[in-house]
Design a protein around this motif. Structure first.
Motif, PDB file in Angstrom:
ATOM      1  N   ALA A  96       0.913  -1.122   0.020  1.00 57.16           N
ATOM      2  CA  ALA A  96      -0.019   0.108  -0.090  1.00 57.16           C
ATOM      3  C   ALA A  96       0.743   1.315  -0.095  1.00 57.16           C
ATOM      4  CB  ALA A  96      -0.812   0.222   1.067  1.00 57.16           C
ATOM      5  N   GLU A  97       1.919   1.321   0.711  1.00 57.45           N
ATOM      6  CA  GLU A  97       2.865   2.467   0.758  1.00 57.45           C
ATOM      7  C   GLU A  97       3.575   2.653  -0.440  1.00 57.45           C
ATOM      8  OE1 GLU A  97       4.031   5.802   2.035  1.00 57.45           O
ATOM      9  OE2 GLU A  97       2.909   4.927   3.573  1.00 57.45           O
ATOM     10  N   PHE A  98       3.796   1.434  -1.126  1.00 60.82           N
ATOM     11  CA  PHE A  98       4.711   1.402  -2.193  1.00 60.82           C
ATOM     12  C   PHE A  98       3.794   2.287  -3.364  1.00 60.82           C
ATOM     13  CE2 PHE A  98       5.945  -0.144  -6.338  1.00 60.82           C
ATOM     14  CZ  PHE A  98       7.606  -0.196  -6.179  1.00 60.82           C
ATOM     15  N   ARG A  99       2.397   1.885  -3.310  1.00 57.92           N
ATOM     16  CA  ARG A  99       1.548   2.720  -4.164  1.00 57.92           C
ATOM     17  C   ARG A  99       1.677   4.128  -3.808  1.00 57.92           C
ATOM     18  NH1 ARG A  99      -1.896   1.172  -8.106  1.00 57.92           N
ATOM     19  NH2 ARG A  99      -1.708  -1.108  -7.401  1.00 57.92           N
ATOM     20  N   ASN A 100       1.519   4.420  -2.826  1.00 55.16           N
ATOM     21  CA  ASN A 100       1.432   5.794  -2.407  1.00 55.16           C
ATOM     22  C   ASN A 100       2.596   6.576  -2.681  1.00 55.16           C
ATOM     23  OD1 ASN A 100      -1.223   5.307  -1.064  1.00 55.16           O
ATOM     24  ND2 ASN A 100      -0.355   5.078   1.001  1.00 55.16           N
ATOM     25  N   ASP A 156      20.368  10.038  -2.985  1.00 51.23           N
ATOM     26  CA  ASP A 156      19.499  10.779  -2.122  1.00 51.23           C
ATOM     27  C   ASP A 156      18.198  10.903  -2.960  1.00 51.23           C
ATOM     28  OD1 ASP A 156      18.619  12.260   0.091  1.00 51.23           O
ATOM     29  OD2 ASP A 156      19.712  14.062  -0.479  1.00 51.23           O
ATOM     30  N   HIS A 157      17.444   9.692  -3.268  1.00 51.15           N
ATOM     31  CA  HIS A 157      16.295   9.892  -4.085  1.00 51.15           C
ATOM     32  C   HIS A 157      15.530   8.525  -3.785  1.00 51.15           C
ATOM     33  CE1 HIS A 157      13.681  11.305  -7.078  1.00 51.15           C
ATOM     34  NE2 HIS A 157      13.210  10.119  -7.779  1.00 51.15           N
ATOM     35  N   LEU A 158      14.260   8.810  -3.183  1.00 53.60           N
ATOM     36  CA  LEU A 158      13.599   7.502  -3.071  1.00 53.60           C
ATOM     37  C   LEU A 158      13.018   6.713  -4.173  1.00 53.60           C
ATOM     38  CD1 LEU A 158      12.485   5.870  -0.361  1.00 53.60           C
ATOM     39  CD2 LEU A 158      10.473   7.282  -0.692  1.00 53.60           C
ATOM     40  N   MET A 159      13.199   5.564  -4.419  1.00 48.26           N
ATOM     41  CA  MET A 159      12.745   4.827  -5.495  1.00 48.26           C
ATOM     42  C   MET A 159      12.257   3.357  -5.390  1.00 48.26           C
ATOM     43  SD  MET A 159      16.027   4.762  -8.085  1.00 48.26           S
ATOM     44  CE  MET A 159      15.972   6.639  -8.174  1.00 48.26           C
ATOM     45  N   PRO A 160      11.748   2.873  -6.073  1.00 52.29           N
ATOM     46  CA  PRO A 160      11.499   1.305  -5.893  1.00 52.29           C
ATOM     47  C   PRO A 160      12.774   0.749  -5.912  1.00 52.29           C
ATOM     48  CG  PRO A 160      10.050   2.158  -7.626  1.00 52.29           C
ATOM     49  CD  PRO A 160      10.966   3.410  -7.396  1.00 52.29           C
ATOM     50  N   HIS A 161      12.885  -0.489  -5.107  1.00 53.65           N
ATOM     51  CA  HIS A 161      14.122  -1.380  -5.155  1.00 53.65           C
ATOM     52  C   HIS A 161      14.289  -1.997  -6.207  1.00 53.65           C
ATOM     53  CE1 HIS A 161      16.822  -4.694  -3.900  1.00 53.65           C
ATOM     54  NE2 HIS A 161      16.931  -3.945  -2.819  1.00 53.65           N
ATOM     55  N   PRO A 162      15.476  -1.891  -7.030  1.00 51.01           N
ATOM     56  CA  PRO A 162      15.769  -2.516  -8.502  1.00 51.01           C
ATOM     57  C   PRO A 162      15.447  -3.815  -8.375  1.00 51.01           C
ATOM     58  CG  PRO A 162      18.045  -1.811  -7.350  1.00 51.01           C
ATOM     59  CD  PRO A 162      16.661  -1.192  -6.283  1.00 51.01           C
ATOM     60  N   ALA A 163      15.567  -4.708  -7.260  1.00 57.34           N
ATOM     61  CA  ALA A 163      15.476  -5.944  -7.476  1.00 57.34           C
ATOM     62  C   ALA A 163      14.118  -6.439  -6.524  1.00 57.34           C
ATOM     63  CB  ALA A 163      16.655  -6.758  -7.023  1.00 57.34           C
ATOM     64  N   TYR A 164      13.782  -5.771  -5.613  1.00 60.53           N
ATOM     65  CA  TYR A 164      12.789  -6.376  -4.755  1.00 60.53           C
ATOM     66  C   TYR A 164      11.506  -5.610  -4.501  1.00 60.53           C
ATOM     67  CZ  TYR A 164      16.303  -9.709  -3.146  1.00 60.53           C
ATOM     68  OH  TYR A 164      17.049 -10.918  -3.430  1.00 60.53           O
ATOM     69  N   ALA A 165      11.432  -4.608  -5.543  1.00 63.83           N
ATOM     70  CA  ALA A 165      10.302  -3.687  -5.592  1.00 63.83           C
ATOM     71  C   ALA A 165       8.979  -4.707  -5.676  1.00 63.83           C
ATOM     72  CB  ALA A 165      10.389  -2.923  -6.977  1.00 63.83           C
ATOM     73  N   VAL A 166       9.078  -5.560  -6.374  1.00 61.90           N
ATOM     74  CA  VAL A 166       7.849  -6.583  -6.610  1.00 61.90           C
ATOM     75  C   VAL A 166       7.332  -7.059  -5.160  1.00 61.90           C
ATOM     76  CG1 VAL A 166       8.019  -7.295  -8.888  1.00 61.90           C
ATOM     77  CG2 VAL A 166       9.048  -8.486  -7.328  1.00 61.90           C
ATOM     78  N   GLN A 167       8.088  -6.913  -4.236  1.00 62.17           N
ATOM     79  CA  GLN A 167       7.884  -7.607  -2.719  1.00 62.17           C
ATOM     80  C   GLN A 167       7.446  -5.979  -1.907  1.00 62.17           C
ATOM     81  OE1 GLN A 167      10.759  -9.160  -4.261  1.00 62.17           O
ATOM     82  NE2 GLN A 167       9.217 -11.032  -4.777  1.00 62.17           N
ATOM     83  N   GLY A 168       7.305  -5.108  -2.534  1.00 62.30           N
ATOM     84  CA  GLY A 168       7.000  -3.976  -1.705  1.00 62.30           C
ATOM     85  C   GLY A 168       8.210  -3.010  -0.890  1.00 62.30           C
ATOM     86  N   TRP A 169       9.367  -3.530  -1.863  1.00 59.81           N
ATOM     87  CA  TRP A 169      10.479  -2.587  -1.136  1.00 59.81           C
ATOM     88  C   TRP A 169      10.823  -1.309  -1.722  1.00 59.81           C
ATOM     89  CZ3 TRP A 169      14.073  -4.278   2.930  1.00 59.81           C
ATOM     90  CH2 TRP A 169      13.841  -5.374   3.521  1.00 59.81           C
ATOM     91  N   ALA A 170      11.289  -0.264  -0.812  1.00 60.79           N
ATOM     92  CA  ALA A 170      11.815   0.865  -1.550  1.00 60.79           C
ATOM     93  C   ALA A 170      13.326   1.312  -1.357  1.00 60.79           C
ATOM     94  CB  ALA A 170      11.142   2.234  -1.005  1.00 60.79           C
ATOM     95  N   SER A 171      14.090   2.023  -1.921  1.00 63.55           N
ATOM     96  CA  SER A 171      15.412   1.980  -1.587  1.00 63.55           C
ATOM     97  C   SER A 171      15.851   3.552  -1.903  1.00 63.55           C
ATOM     98  CB  SER A 171      16.154   0.916  -2.636  1.00 63.55           C
ATOM     99  OG  SER A 171      16.075   1.374  -3.605  1.00 63.55           O
ATOM    100  N   VAL A 172      16.982   3.626  -1.017  1.00 64.95           N
ATOM    101  CA  VAL A 172      17.608   5.032  -1.463  1.00 64.95           C
ATOM    102  C   VAL A 172      19.112   4.736  -1.437  1.00 64.95           C
ATOM    103  CG1 VAL A 172      18.070   7.548  -0.543  1.00 64.95           C
ATOM    104  CG2 VAL A 172      15.955   6.202   0.298  1.00 64.95           C
ATOM    105  N   VAL A 173      20.084   5.282  -2.561  1.00 71.53           N
ATOM    106  CA  VAL A 173      21.335   5.358  -2.521  1.00 71.53           C
ATOM    107  C   VAL A 173      21.887   6.539  -2.114  1.00 71.53           C
ATOM    108  CG1 VAL A 173      23.361   5.432  -4.142  1.00 71.53           C
ATOM    109  CG2 VAL A 173      21.030   3.702  -4.825  1.00 71.53           C
TER     110      VAL A 173
END
Length: 527
Positions: free
Chosen positions: A454-458, A480-497
């Motif tokens: 749900a938060e991923f969609r938001n 310094d930019h929030l984005m979907p995880h390049p490998a685990y986005a489908v599991q609802g993970w986000a990431s920041v480098v």
């Protein structure tokens, strides 16, 4: 990250005050490390904590953590903006829960030891004096006349023009005399007041009187003319003198119960005189004064222990890697409590970060230990996550049997569940699987957060199941930019480098949300 082993040598010296500093108030990991350290020290006889917050205002917070009231507003109970910090809420919640589950003699008391002042101004003495008069049953007619309008004490122009301050007016002198008289009355009729109310209520009135007198002293200092450096140095000196008085008073109250943990900026706790050289409000400023630590230390001798705070690097505050040859660089990549480095060839760090006090030779020579947040990429983020309530951490040690591209990776769990982390920090690409963040380049790392579907969609405007249709449009190497995880986005993970100032607030929100979800899942699993 409880520092049990590192703290034991300090605890064994049986201090009355154990002061733990921080070099920069903006690094969110330090107050959370303080919370973890307090939880450890409570198991070694420490029964109180004093933080850099208004002493009088903090009394209501202590009432809450002692169970004498059902709710508390930290925005007013804790000053200098600390009430809004998530780590402050975590501290207060921990104190409340801890005190509910131990005998009264083992409860931990909460204190502020600061004055209700800032460099830029100070409040009117009116509210404090009116509350004191109400307790004593004293009339306020003369008080109201002397105070006048409260905003004349708080006018912003006072900071730049001493003549605008009422601090040395006849009315201010009369108010100080009145406050002294009220404090004397409080002691003269103490048996009656305590009998009619309680020891806690009487002590609150005593603190109000002391705080008011200190506040009027500060206003008097604001009214003294001088250069901006002279005025700021004078105000810092008065504030720290009031801090020292409060620490000694708190110690007198708490000494029979156990040692006191003190938490504040290094400048307030170090043994040697404090100095601040900066460019502020268009002017070069240089101020030197005796901090509370340099006042209290010679009075307590070896019963005052000082652990200096050190910050190696921090993305959230924009502090990069320390230069070679500095104390922070020598302390190394890892977070922990260390002995001061015994090296004469080191130098102080140079940085433009306003409000940051790097280690210097005098600190190294006079501190008892150093709480250092490491300089390796992601160390500050890791310290801030691992020191949250109930969080445990697993780190893959270099040289282990795990693949080398996992060495140094960190996994954070809520409670004992070591199967499903709510966040991770990684510093290497995974060949053939996860290479788009370019983590193998020096100084790069990635924070990954299980935000949920749900938060991923938001956050991104589409669900995890739709990630494949957007993946090619994303630059996963952007920092310094929030984005979907390049490998685990489908599991609802986000990431920041390399998370930094631009994502700090959002990362804080998402981490706490992820931790709470994981803790709730752990709680339901254990029912």
């Amino acid at each position: 990250m409880a520092f049990d082993t590192e703290l034991l040598p300090l605890v064994s010296r049986r201090p009355h005050l154990l002061a733990i500093g921080e070099p920069y108030h903006g690094e969110p990991a330090f107050p959370r490390l303080r919370n973890r350290i307090l939880a450890t020290l409570a198991g070694h006889g420490f029964r109180s904590i004093a933080i850099e917050s208004d002493r009088a205002a903090a009394l209501v917070v202590n009432d809450y953590v002692q169970g004498r009231r059902d709710e508390v507003d930290l925005r007013t109970g804790i000053s200098h903006g600390w009430g809004a910090h998530p780590a402050t809420r975590e501290l207060v919640d921990w104190l409340r829960e801890h005190n509910e589950n131990v005998p009264p003699t083992d409860r931990v008391t909460f204190h502020g030891f600061d004055a209700p002042t800032e460099i830029s101004g100070a409040p009117s003495p009116g509210p404090l004096l009116r509350e004191l008069c109400e307790y004593l049953g004293a009339a306020t007619t003369e008080l109201d006349r002397l105070v006048g309008e409260d905003d004349r004490w708080t006018a912003p122009e006072i900071m730049y023009d001493a003549s605008r301050s009422p601090g040395r007016s006849p009315e201010a002198a009369a108010l100080r005399g009145l406050a002294e008289d009220l404090r004397s009355h409080l002691y003269v009729d103490a048996p009656r007041f305590i009998g009619d109310t309680s020891a806690e209520a009487w002590n609150r009135a005593r603190v109000l009187a002391t705080t008011t007198i200190g506040l009027l002293t500060y206003h008097a200092a604001m009214a003294e003319p001088g250069t901006q450096s002279q005025r700021i140095g004078r105000l810092l000196a008065v504030r720290d003198a009031l801090m020292a008085q409060n620490l000694l008073d708190i110690l007198a109250v708490e000494r029979d119960r156990g040692p006191v943990l003190v938490s504040a900026n290094n400048a307030h706790l170090q043994r040697h005189p404090s100095r601040w050289d900066t460019h502020w409000e268009g002017q070069d400023l240089a101020a030197q004064w005796n901090g509370a630590g340099s006042i209290v230390s010679p009075l307590l001798g070896d019963k005052y222990l000082y652990v200096a705070g050190s910050l190696g690097a921090s993305g959230p505050v924009g502090l990069g890697q320390p230069e070679a040859g500095t104390y922070e660089e020598r302390l190394g990549p890892h977070t922990g409590i260390f002995a001061p480095p015994a090296c004469s060839d080191l130098r102080a760090r140079v940085t433009d970060l306003l409000g940051y006090f790097p280690l210097d030779a005098a600190t190294i020579e006079t501190c008892d230990a150093i709480l250092h947040i490491g300089s390796e990429p992601g160390a500050a983020d890791a310290a801030g996550i691992a020191s949250r309530p109930g969080v445990t951490e697993t780190r893959i040690e270099p040289g282990s049997e795990m693949p080398s591209y996992t060495w140094g990776d960190r996994f954070f769990f809520a409670g004992a569940d070591r199967m499903r982390p709510f966040a991770t920090i990684v510093g290497h690409d995974v060949p053939g699987f996860d290479e788009r963040s370019r983590l193998s380049e020096p100084g790069r790392y990635r924070l990954n957060i299980a935000v949920g579907r749900a938060e991923f969609r938001n956050l991104f405007g589409y669900g995890p199941e739709e990630f494949a249709g957007h993946s090619d449009k994303l630059d996963f190497a952007q920092t310094d930019h929030l984005m979907p995880h390049p490998a685990y986005a489908v599991q609802g993970w986000a990431s920041v480098v390399n998370p930094g100032p631009a994502t700090a607030d959002e990362v804080e929100r998402l981490l706490e949300q992820a931790r709470a979800r994981a803790a709730d899942r752990e709680h339901r699993r254990n029912r």
